[in-house]
Design a protein around this motif. Structure first.
Motif, PDB file in Angstrom:
ATOM      1  N   GLY A 115       3.732 -16.714  -9.810  1.00 19.98           N
ATOM      2  CA  GLY A 115       2.433 -17.107  -9.460  1.00 19.98           C
ATOM      3  C   GLY A 115       2.693 -17.306  -8.313  1.00 19.98           C
ATOM      4  O   GLY A 115       1.701 -17.300  -6.852  1.00 19.98           O
ATOM      5  N   LEU A 116       2.674 -15.243  -7.072  1.00 19.39           N
ATOM      6  CA  LEU A 116       2.604 -15.005  -5.646  1.00 19.39           C
ATOM      7  C   LEU A 116       1.170 -14.241  -5.509  1.00 19.39           C
ATOM      8  O   LEU A 116       1.101 -13.098  -6.817  1.00 19.39           O
ATOM      9  N   ASP A 117       0.402 -14.877  -4.653  1.00 18.77           N
ATOM     10  CA  ASP A 117      -1.216 -13.896  -4.304  1.00 18.77           C
ATOM     11  C   ASP A 117      -0.089 -12.279  -3.846  1.00 18.77           C
ATOM     12  O   ASP A 117      -1.039 -12.460  -2.551  1.00 18.77           O
ATOM     13  N   TRP A 118      -0.022 -11.418  -4.648  1.00 24.73           N
ATOM     14  CA  TRP A 118       0.018 -10.006  -3.715  1.00 24.73           C
ATOM     15  C   TRP A 118      -0.350  -9.185  -4.558  1.00 24.73           C
ATOM     16  O   TRP A 118      -1.227  -9.306  -5.867  1.00 24.73           O
ATOM     17  N   SER A 119      -0.693  -8.106  -4.680  1.00 23.76           N
ATOM     18  CA  SER A 119      -1.802  -6.775  -4.159  1.00 23.76           C
ATOM     19  C   SER A 119      -0.229  -5.676  -4.404  1.00 23.76           C
ATOM     20  O   SER A 119      -0.406  -5.630  -3.328  1.00 23.76           O
ATOM     21  N   ALA A 120      -1.420  -4.415  -4.736  1.00 24.79           N
ATOM     22  CA  ALA A 120      -1.131  -2.981  -4.860  1.00 24.79           C
ATOM     23  C   ALA A 120      -2.463  -2.532  -4.549  1.00 24.79           C
ATOM     24  O   ALA A 120      -2.794  -2.168  -5.405  1.00 24.79           O
ATOM     25  N   VAL A 121      -2.259  -1.269  -3.523  1.00 21.95           N
ATOM     26  CA  VAL A 121      -3.186  -0.173  -2.983  1.00 21.95           C
ATOM     27  C   VAL A 121      -2.541   1.089  -3.805  1.00 21.95           C
ATOM     28  O   VAL A 121      -1.452   1.028  -2.586  1.00 21.95           O
ATOM     29  N   LEU A 122      -2.618   2.021  -4.299  1.00 22.98           N
ATOM     30  CA  LEU A 122      -2.473   3.541  -4.691  1.00 22.98           C
ATOM     31  C   LEU A 122      -3.101   4.453  -4.544  1.00 22.98           C
ATOM     32  O   LEU A 122      -3.778   4.107  -5.888  1.00 22.98           O
ATOM     33  N   GLY A 123      -3.096   5.300  -3.610  1.00 22.49           N
ATOM     34  CA  GLY A 123      -3.550   6.569  -3.613  1.00 22.49           C
ATOM     35  C   GLY A 123      -3.007   7.443  -4.350  1.00 22.49           C
ATOM     36  O   GLY A 123      -2.349   8.140  -3.477  1.00 22.49           O
TER      37      GLY A 123
ATOM     38  N   ILE B 191       0.836  -1.123  -0.015  1.00 24.64           N
ATOM     39  CA  ILE B 191       0.025   0.299  -0.154  1.00 24.64           C
ATOM     40  C   ILE B 191       0.688   1.418  -0.298  1.00 24.64           C
ATOM     41  O   ILE B 191       1.690   1.345   0.745  1.00 24.64           O
ATOM     42  N   ALA B 192       0.574   2.655  -0.841  1.00 24.25           N
ATOM     43  CA  ALA B 192       0.944   3.301  -0.985  1.00 24.25           C
ATOM     44  C   ALA B 192       0.250   4.383  -1.216  1.00 24.25           C
ATOM     45  O   ALA B 192      -0.260   4.724  -2.661  1.00 24.25           O
ATOM     46  N   ALA B 193      -0.086   5.359   0.220  1.00 21.39           N
ATOM     47  CA  ALA B 193      -1.291   6.157   0.147  1.00 21.39           C
ATOM     48  C   ALA B 193      -1.312   6.868   0.763  1.00 21.39           C
ATOM     49  O   ALA B 193      -0.818   6.901   1.701  1.00 21.39           O
ATOM     50  N   PRO B 194      -1.079   8.742   0.657  1.00 23.69           N
ATOM     51  CA  PRO B 194      -0.872   9.340  -0.701  1.00 23.69           C
ATOM     52  C   PRO B 194      -0.089   9.378  -1.170  1.00 23.69           C
ATOM     53  O   PRO B 194       0.855   9.464  -0.443  1.00 23.69           O
ATOM     54  N   LEU B 195       0.196   9.839  -2.737  1.00 20.33           N
ATOM     55  CA  LEU B 195       1.183   9.741  -3.302  1.00 20.33           C
ATOM     56  C   LEU B 195       0.835  11.206  -4.202  1.00 20.33           C
ATOM     57  O   LEU B 195      -0.295  11.420  -4.745  1.00 20.33           O
TER      58      LEU B 195
ATOM     59  N   GLY C 235      -4.835  -6.986  -9.586  1.00 18.49           N
ATOM     60  CA  GLY C 235      -3.999  -7.088  -8.664  1.00 18.49           C
ATOM     61  C   GLY C 235      -3.013  -5.955  -8.393  1.00 18.49           C
ATOM     62  O   GLY C 235      -2.656  -5.550  -7.847  1.00 18.49           O
ATOM     63  N   ILE C 236      -3.500  -4.959  -9.204  1.00 14.30           N
ATOM     64  CA  ILE C 236      -3.594  -3.501  -8.748  1.00 14.30           C
ATOM     65  C   ILE C 236      -4.717  -2.273  -8.768  1.00 14.30           C
ATOM     66  O   ILE C 236      -5.164  -2.142  -9.375  1.00 14.30           O
ATOM     67  N   ARG C 237      -4.828  -1.439  -7.833  1.00 14.46           N
ATOM     68  CA  ARG C 237      -5.401  -0.628  -7.531  1.00 14.46           C
ATOM     69  C   ARG C 237      -5.681   0.750  -7.303  1.00 14.46           C
ATOM     70  O   ARG C 237      -4.048   0.734  -6.275  1.00 14.46           O
ATOM     71  N   GLU C 238      -5.323   1.567  -7.862  1.00 16.49           N
ATOM     72  CA  GLU C 238      -5.327   3.082  -7.952  1.00 16.49           C
ATOM     73  C   GLU C 238      -6.359   4.089  -7.838  1.00 16.49           C
ATOM     74  O   GLU C 238      -7.656   3.862  -8.251  1.00 16.49           O
ATOM     75  N   PHE C 239      -7.063   4.956  -6.564  1.00 13.37           N
ATOM     76  CA  PHE C 239      -7.616   5.617  -6.499  1.00 13.37           C
ATOM     77  C   PHE C 239      -6.946   7.061  -6.153  1.00 13.37           C
ATOM     78  O   PHE C 239      -5.840   7.245  -6.495  1.00 13.37           O
ATOM     79  N   SER C 240      -7.649   7.874  -5.878  1.00 12.55           N
ATOM     80  CA  SER C 240      -7.951   9.329  -6.419  1.00 12.55           C
ATOM     81  C   SER C 240      -7.885   9.679  -4.533  1.00 12.55           C
ATOM     82  O   SER C 240      -8.066   9.236  -4.193  1.00 12.55           O
ATOM     83  N   ARG C 241      -6.208   9.919  -4.432  1.00 12.52           N
ATOM     84  CA  ARG C 241      -6.031  10.806  -3.504  1.00 12.52           C
ATOM     85  C   ARG C 241      -5.332  11.929  -2.930  1.00 12.52           C
ATOM     86  O   ARG C 241      -3.985  11.838  -2.745  1.00 12.52           O
ATOM     87  N   GLU C 242      -5.696  12.918  -2.458  1.00 18.28           N
ATOM     88  CA  GLU C 242      -4.997  14.281  -1.949  1.00 18.28           C
ATOM     89  C   GLU C 242      -3.829  13.741  -0.954  1.00 18.28           C
ATOM     90  O   GLU C 242      -4.821  14.019   0.406  1.00 18.28           O
ATOM     91  N   PRO C 243      -2.747  14.392  -0.830  1.00 17.35           N
ATOM     92  CA  PRO C 243      -2.275  14.275   0.452  1.00 17.35           C
ATOM     93  C   PRO C 243      -3.468  16.019   1.486  1.00 17.35           C
ATOM     94  O   PRO C 243      -3.508  16.347   0.887  1.00 17.35           O
ATOM     95  N   SER C 244      -3.567  15.384   2.588  1.00 17.74           N
ATOM     96  CA  SER C 244      -4.223  16.154   3.707  1.00 17.74           C
ATOM     97  C   SER C 244      -3.570  16.061   4.959  1.00 17.74           C
ATOM     98  O   SER C 244      -4.164  16.297   6.150  1.00 17.74           O
TER      99      SER C 244
END
Length: 348
Positions: free
Chosen positions: A32-40, A7-11, A54-63
């Motif tokens: 073959g590994l069960d890894w995912s990424a979440v990016l804000g 996980i990396a948020a916010p960027l 495996g990669i989810r990106e969403f909007s996230r402002e620095p707060s």
């Protein structure tokens, strides 16, 4: 199979941590590994968002600190997060957000997780450092990418987990015989120290290009000498396509992704002593003396950069040296390092 969510948020940019997270998870999934990424990611960040398995990106402002609790709630609702056996945080605000939850997590420090003394007021620095240390003490483990970073952070670091990256595409018609650009590629911010690049090239015949964006961009554009141009944000293939030398001027750089990318292509690197990767790329003491420099000695930077544009034998020696050393820093090795460390955490 162990499920890991990184996980990396916010960027605020699709650059260092963003690319490292994506590449790490992609390489793990190819294995073959069960890894995912979440990016804000901030809506102001350059580049295109990623949409793939495996990669989810969403909007996230620095707060700031006020957004930590909301980030914690939002992350907990995501299936990648709730279904993971272990969460890996890549940035300080994610550390703080995960520290409010019950899922097991580790902090994978990519840089100093609080402002340096020169980057913020004393009150903000102390407050941020105190809150981050409280968060880190709630992690199962704290990892650092390099010995330099571990020394800077202190005893809270539990282990070193060396990073790696995907080699960039080899430029077609790589510059030779003194041609090509001297490249600076980073965020236009105080800690990246763009003014040093301008000062080192000012009054020389060296042609320089600066790639990136950030709060100091207008200031830099107003100060560039005639032999330097500002190229804006570009993909890494565009950045390296005409590069002869890479210059890294940061006053703090826990790893130095761009420096390693350049080295993988055999592009010589002139960098500050703040780069965590410096001791990995320059294992020859003489080369390190000439090319890993004190940020305050502008004349040494000018000399090093100029020599690499006119001395072909020196150029070839440096190119061969850094390329050989950079081959040890692949993303596949990073997956192995993270997988091994994660297994230890989950067994403990």
């Amino acid at each position: 199979m162990t499920r890991i969510c990184v996980i990396a948020a916010p960027l605020i940019a699709r650059s260092g941590v963003y690319n490292s997270t994506v590449e790490l998870v992609r390489a793990a999934r190819r294995a073959g590994l069960d890894w995912s990424a979440v990016l804000g990611v901030s809506t102001k960040a350059g580049g295109a968002s990623i949409a793939e398995d495996g990669i989810r990106e969403f909007s996230r402002e620095p707060s700031g600190l006020t957004g930590v609790r909301r980030l914690s709630r939002d992350l907990a609702r995501l299936p990648e997060v709730s279904g993971a056996d272990l969460l890996i945080s890549m940035v300080p605000q994610t550390d703080m957000a995960l520290s409010l939850g019950a899922k097991p997590w580790v902090a994978y420090l990519r840089g100093l997780p609080w402002p340096a003394a020169t980057e913020a007021g004393a009150v903000k620095t102390v407050a941020w450092r105190t809150l981050e240390l409280l968060a880190l003490r709630r992690a199962q483990e704290v990892w650092a990418t390099t010995p330099t970073l571990a020394r800077d952070v202190g005893s809270v670091v539990d282990r070193l987990v060396p990073p790696g990256l995907v080699p960039p595409t080899t430029p077609l018609g790589a510059p030779s015989n003194g041609t090509g650009d001297v490249v600076w590629a980073a965020r236009f911010s105080r800690d990246k120290n763009p003014a040093l690049f301008l000062d080192a090239l000012r009054g020389t015949d060296v042609h320089g290009v600066m790639y990136g964006s950030g709060p100091l961009e207008a200031e830099v554009r107003a100060a560039v000498p005639p032999n330097v141009r500002v190229g804006g944000w570009r993909s890494r293939d565009e950045v390296w396509s005409s590069a002869r030398v890479y210059v890294g001027t940061s006053t703090r750089e826990a790893f130095g992704r761009s420096a390693v990318e350049a080295a993988m292509l055999g592009i010589p690197v002139v960098m500050s002593r703040a780069f965590g990767c410096a001791e990995m790329l320059y294992t020859d003491a003489t080369l390190a003396h000439h090319l890993v420099l004190d940020p305050v000695d502008v004349s040494a930077w000018t000399s090093a950069i100029t020599r690499l544009t006119v001395d072909e034998e020196f150029y070839r020696d440096v190119s061969s040296h850094v390329r050989e050393n950079a081959q040890r820093l692949t993303v596949e090795s990073a997956v192995d390092n993270v997988r091994s460390a994660a297994a230890d955490v989950l067994i403990a």
